[in-house]
Design a protein around this motif. Structure first.
Motif, PDB file in Angstrom:
ATOM      1  N   ASP A 172       4.865  13.640  -9.657  1.00 15.83           N
ATOM      2  CA  ASP A 172       6.041  14.507  -9.560  1.00 15.83           C
ATOM      3  C   ASP A 172       6.701  14.668 -10.927  1.00 15.83           C
ATOM      4  OD1 ASP A 172       7.777  16.046  -7.814  1.00 15.83           O
ATOM      5  OD2 ASP A 172       9.297  14.522  -8.191  1.00 15.83           O
ATOM      6  N   CYS A 173       6.825  13.567 -11.656  1.00 14.33           N
ATOM      7  CA  CYS A 173       7.418  13.616 -13.001  1.00 14.33           C
ATOM      8  C   CYS A 173       6.557  14.445 -13.949  1.00 14.33           C
ATOM      9  CB  CYS A 173       7.584  12.201 -13.555  1.00 14.33           C
ATOM     10  SG  CYS A 173       8.854  11.228 -12.730  1.00 14.33           S
ATOM     11  N   GLU A 174       5.242  14.267 -13.853  1.00  6.61           N
ATOM     12  CA  GLU A 174       4.341  15.017 -14.733  1.00  6.61           C
ATOM     13  C   GLU A 174       4.385  16.507 -14.413  1.00  6.61           C
ATOM     14  OE1 GLU A 174       1.408  15.819 -17.680  1.00  6.61           O
ATOM     15  OE2 GLU A 174       2.937  14.277 -17.356  1.00  6.61           O
ATOM     16  N   ALA A 175       4.443  16.845 -13.132  1.00 11.87           N
ATOM     17  CA  ALA A 175       4.525  18.257 -12.743  1.00 11.87           C
ATOM     18  C   ALA A 175       5.813  18.884 -13.263  1.00 11.87           C
ATOM     19  CB  ALA A 175       4.447  18.389 -11.224  1.00 11.87           C
ATOM     20  N   GLU A 176       6.901  18.132 -13.203  1.00  8.68           N
ATOM     21  CA  GLU A 176       8.183  18.634 -13.708  1.00  8.68           C
ATOM     22  C   GLU A 176       8.115  18.857 -15.214  1.00  8.68           C
ATOM     23  OE1 GLU A 176      12.055  19.962 -13.811  1.00  8.68           O
ATOM     24  OE2 GLU A 176      10.770  19.593 -12.064  1.00  8.68           O
ATOM     25  N   ARG A 177       7.467  17.939 -15.910  1.00 10.41           N
ATOM     26  CA  ARG A 177       7.315  18.075 -17.366  1.00 10.41           C
ATOM     27  C   ARG A 177       6.505  19.325 -17.713  1.00 10.41           C
ATOM     28  NH1 ARG A 177       4.249  15.467 -21.983  1.00 10.41           N
ATOM     29  NH2 ARG A 177       2.533  15.048 -20.547  1.00 10.41           N
ATOM     30  N   VAL A 178       5.422  19.541 -16.973  1.00  5.04           N
ATOM     31  CA  VAL A 178       4.583  20.722 -17.212  1.00  5.04           C
ATOM     32  C   VAL A 178       5.354  22.000 -16.893  1.00  5.04           C
ATOM     33  CG1 VAL A 178       2.468  21.916 -16.555  1.00  5.04           C
ATOM     34  CG2 VAL A 178       2.467  19.435 -16.752  1.00  5.04           C
ATOM     35  N   ASP A 179       6.079  21.996 -15.780  1.00  8.74           N
ATOM     36  CA  ASP A 179       6.845  23.181 -15.378  1.00  8.74           C
ATOM     37  C   ASP A 179       7.893  23.557 -16.429  1.00  8.74           C
ATOM     38  OD1 ASP A 179       5.570  23.813 -13.007  1.00  8.74           O
ATOM     39  OD2 ASP A 179       6.833  22.491 -11.799  1.00  8.74           O
ATOM     40  N   GLN A 180       8.520  22.556 -17.019  1.00 12.13           N
ATOM     41  CA  GLN A 180       9.537  22.835 -18.034  1.00 12.13           C
ATOM     42  C   GLN A 180       8.924  23.517 -19.255  1.00 12.13           C
ATOM     43  OE1 GLN A 180      11.476  19.096 -18.842  1.00 12.13           O
ATOM     44  NE2 GLN A 180      12.747  19.179 -17.004  1.00 12.13           N
ATOM     45  N   ALA A 210      -0.155  16.038  -3.097  1.00 13.14           N
ATOM     46  CA  ALA A 210      -0.190  16.277  -1.653  1.00 13.14           C
ATOM     47  C   ALA A 210      -1.301  15.466  -0.987  1.00 13.14           C
ATOM     48  CB  ALA A 210      -0.381  17.766  -1.377  1.00 13.14           C
ATOM     49  N   VAL A 211      -2.459  15.385  -1.642  1.00 14.98           N
ATOM     50  CA  VAL A 211      -3.574  14.611  -1.087  1.00 14.98           C
ATOM     51  C   VAL A 211      -3.210  13.132  -1.013  1.00 14.98           C
ATOM     52  CG1 VAL A 211      -5.936  13.836  -1.517  1.00 14.98           C
ATOM     53  CG2 VAL A 211      -5.358  16.244  -1.801  1.00 14.98           C
ATOM     54  N   ILE A 212      -2.582  12.623  -2.069  1.00 12.33           N
ATOM     55  CA  ILE A 212      -2.197  11.206  -2.081  1.00 12.33           C
ATOM     56  C   ILE A 212      -1.148  10.926  -1.009  1.00 12.33           C
ATOM     57  CG2 ILE A 212      -0.988   9.447  -3.439  1.00 12.33           C
ATOM     58  CD1 ILE A 212      -2.486  10.458  -5.883  1.00 12.33           C
ATOM     59  N   ARG A 213      -0.197  11.822  -0.868  1.00 11.68           N
ATOM     60  CA  ARG A 213       0.836  11.625   0.164  1.00 11.68           C
ATOM     61  C   ARG A 213       0.234  11.652   1.571  1.00 11.68           C
ATOM     62  NH1 ARG A 213       5.871  11.155  -1.446  1.00 11.68           N
ATOM     63  NH2 ARG A 213       6.627  12.096  -3.388  1.00 11.68           N
ATOM     64  N   ALA A 235       0.837  -1.204   0.000  1.00 14.40           N
ATOM     65  CA  ALA A 235       0.000   0.000   0.000  1.00 14.40           C
ATOM     66  C   ALA A 235       0.870   1.252   0.000  1.00 14.40           C
ATOM     67  CB  ALA A 235      -0.925  -0.007   1.214  1.00 14.40           C
ATOM     68  N   LEU A 236       1.918   1.240   0.812  1.00 10.73           N
ATOM     69  CA  LEU A 236       2.846   2.374   0.836  1.00 10.73           C
ATOM     70  C   LEU A 236       3.552   2.530  -0.509  1.00 10.73           C
ATOM     71  CD1 LEU A 236       4.404   1.914   4.395  1.00 10.73           C
ATOM     72  CD2 LEU A 236       2.902   3.777   3.659  1.00 10.73           C
ATOM     73  N   SER A 237       3.883   1.404  -1.134  1.00  7.34           N
ATOM     74  CA  SER A 237       4.528   1.453  -2.450  1.00  7.34           C
ATOM     75  C   SER A 237       3.593   2.047  -3.491  1.00  7.34           C
ATOM     76  CB  SER A 237       4.960   0.047  -2.880  1.00  7.34           C
ATOM     77  OG  SER A 237       5.951  -0.464  -2.020  1.00  7.34           O
ATOM     78  N   ASP A 238       2.302   1.704  -3.405  1.00  4.19           N
ATOM     79  CA  ASP A 238       1.307   2.282  -4.318  1.00  4.19           C
ATOM     80  C   ASP A 238       1.279   3.803  -4.199  1.00  4.19           C
ATOM     81  OD1 ASP A 238       0.453  -0.037  -5.483  1.00  4.19           O
ATOM     82  OD2 ASP A 238      -1.281  -0.317  -4.182  1.00  4.19           O
ATOM     83  N   ILE A 239       1.288   4.269  -2.960  1.00  7.27           N
ATOM     84  CA  ILE A 239       1.247   5.715  -2.721  1.00  7.27           C
ATOM     85  C   ILE A 239       2.494   6.387  -3.280  1.00  7.27           C
ATOM     86  CG2 ILE A 239       1.284   7.482  -0.918  1.00  7.27           C
ATOM     87  CD1 ILE A 239      -0.394   5.523   0.788  1.00  7.27           C
ATOM     88  N   ASN A 240       3.650   5.797  -3.002  1.00 11.27           N
ATOM     89  CA  ASN A 240       4.906   6.380  -3.478  1.00 11.27           C
ATOM     90  C   ASN A 240       4.981   6.369  -5.006  1.00 11.27           C
ATOM     91  OD1 ASN A 240       5.848   6.905  -0.883  1.00 11.27           O
ATOM     92  ND2 ASN A 240       6.805   4.896  -0.682  1.00 11.27           N
ATOM     93  N   ALA A 241       4.464   5.310  -5.622  1.00  7.38           N
ATOM     94  CA  ALA A 241       4.491   5.220  -7.085  1.00  7.38           C
ATOM     95  C   ALA A 241       3.597   6.291  -7.710  1.00  7.38           C
ATOM     96  CB  ALA A 241       4.048   3.832  -7.533  1.00  7.38           C
ATOM     97  N   ALA A 242       2.396   6.462  -7.149  1.00 10.79           N
ATOM     98  CA  ALA A 242       1.480   7.485  -7.671  1.00 10.79           C
ATOM     99  C   ALA A 242       2.060   8.880  -7.476  1.00 10.79           C
ATOM    100  CB  ALA A 242       0.124   7.372  -6.976  1.00 10.79           C
TER     101      ALA A 242
END
Length: 262
Positions: free
Chosen positions: A75-83, A241-244, A63-70
Motif C-alpha cells: 500500500d505504501c509503495e503504491a502510494e509512492r508510485v501514484d504520487q 489484492a491477491v495477498i489479502r 500468519a494474519l500479521s504477516d499478511i497485513n504487513a505485506a
C-alpha cells in the motif's frame, strides 16, 4: 513428501487446502495430538490442550500479521508510485496545454497575416510556415511518453512474482507458500503467482513476456515514463489484492480448527 498422505488422519475433519495450511504453519502435529486428547479430562490433558490452543491461536495471529504487513508495505509503495505518476501527469498536461495554445496562436497569427499580406508569394510562405509550425506543436502533444523521471525500488516485490523466485525472502515463508502452491488457486492447476504473472503478461505487456522481462518495473528502478508508473501502481494493487485474499483461507482454517479445539 506429500503432506496430505502424512496428515491422512486429518482428512475427515479438514479440507484439502486447510491440511496444507496446517502443514505450512507447522500445526499438523498439534492438531493430531489434540484430536487424540478429546474426551480425556485429566488435569495433564487439559493443560496440554490449553497449551496447544495457545500455540494454534498464536500461530494463526502471526500468519494474519504477516499478511497485513505485506499488504501495508504494498500500500505504501503504491502510494509512492501514484504520487510520482501524478507529478509527471501534471507536467505532461501542462506541457500539452501550452503546446495546444501555441498551436492555436500560430494558426490565428498565420490567418491574420494571410489576410493582411497582399503579395501571394509571401502570403503562401506565411501560410505554409504557420501550418508547419502549428503541425509541429500538434505532433508534440501526441508524444505518448512525455516527461520521464528517475524512480528506484531496490526492494522490489513485483520482481519476485515475475521471476517466481523468493530467494531474497522478501515474503514470509507462509505467504510465499500460499502464493506458490497450486491448491490455493481457483482451478488448482496453477499457482496464484503464475496466474498473476499471466494476467500481467496479457494486460500490461500485450501478451509479450519478453517485453516484461526487459521492463524497468522488475528491475531496481531507473527511468520511468508516466505509463510505466501507472502500470507499476496497478500491478502493486493487484498483488496486494491477491495477498489479502489469503485472509479468507485463514478464516476458513480457523472455523475448522475451532471445531477440533472445542
Amino acid at each position: 513428501m506429500d503432506s496430505l498422505s502424512v496428515n491422512d488422519e486429518l482428512n475427515s475433519v479438514f479440507s484439502r487446502q486447510n491440511i496444507l495450511m496446517l502443514y505450512a504453519l507447522g500445526l499438523n502435529k498439534e492438531i493430531k495430538e489434540i484430536q487424540k486428547l478429546k474426551g480425556n479430562t485429566s488435569v495433564s490433558a487439559e493443560i496440554r490442550k490449553l497449551t496447544i490452543n495457545n500455540k494454534v491461536n498464536r500461530t494463526l495471529l502471526l500468519a494474519l500479521s504477516d499478511i497485513n504487513a505485506a499488504a501495508a508495505e504494498l500500500d505504501c509503495e503504491a502510494e509512492r508510485v501514484d504520487q510520482v505518476a501524478g507529478y509527471i501527469d501534471n507536467i505532461n498536461a501542462s506541457r500539452n496545454n501550452k503546446l495546444v495554445v501555441g498551436s492555436i496562436a500560430l494558426g490565428a497569427a498565420a490567418s491574420i497575416a494571410g489576410a493582411l499580406i497582399t503579395n501571394n508569394n509571401v502570403n503562401n510562405a506565411v501560410g505554409i510556415t504557420g501550418g508547419v509550425l502549428g503541425g509541429g506543436l500538434g505532433f508534440f502533444t501526441l508524444n505518448p511518453k512525455g516527461k520521464k523521471v528517475e524512480f528506484f525500488h531496490p526492494h522490489n516485490l513485483l520482481r519476485n512474482v515475475w521471476t517466481e523466485n523468493d530467494s531474497d525472502q522478501s515474503f514470509s515463508p507462509f505467504i510465499w507458500y500460499m502464493l506458490s502452491e497450486k491448491e490455493f488457486s481457483n482451478d488448482g492447476n496453477s499457482s496464484l503467482l503464475h496466474n498473476l504473472k499471466t494476467r500481467w503478461i496479457d494486460y500490461q505487456f500485450d501478451s509479450n513476456e519478453n517485453q516484461g522481462n526487459h521492463s524497468v518495473i522488475f528491475s531496481d528502478g531507473g527511468i520511468y515514463f508516466a505509463d510505466d508508473l501507472h502500470s507499476r501502481a496497478a500491478m502493486i494493487n493487484q498483488l496486494q489484492a491477491v495477498i489479502r485474499s489469503i485472509n479468507q483461507s485463514i478464516n476458513n482454517l480457523i472455523l475448522e480448527a475451532n471445531k477440533t479445539l472445542e
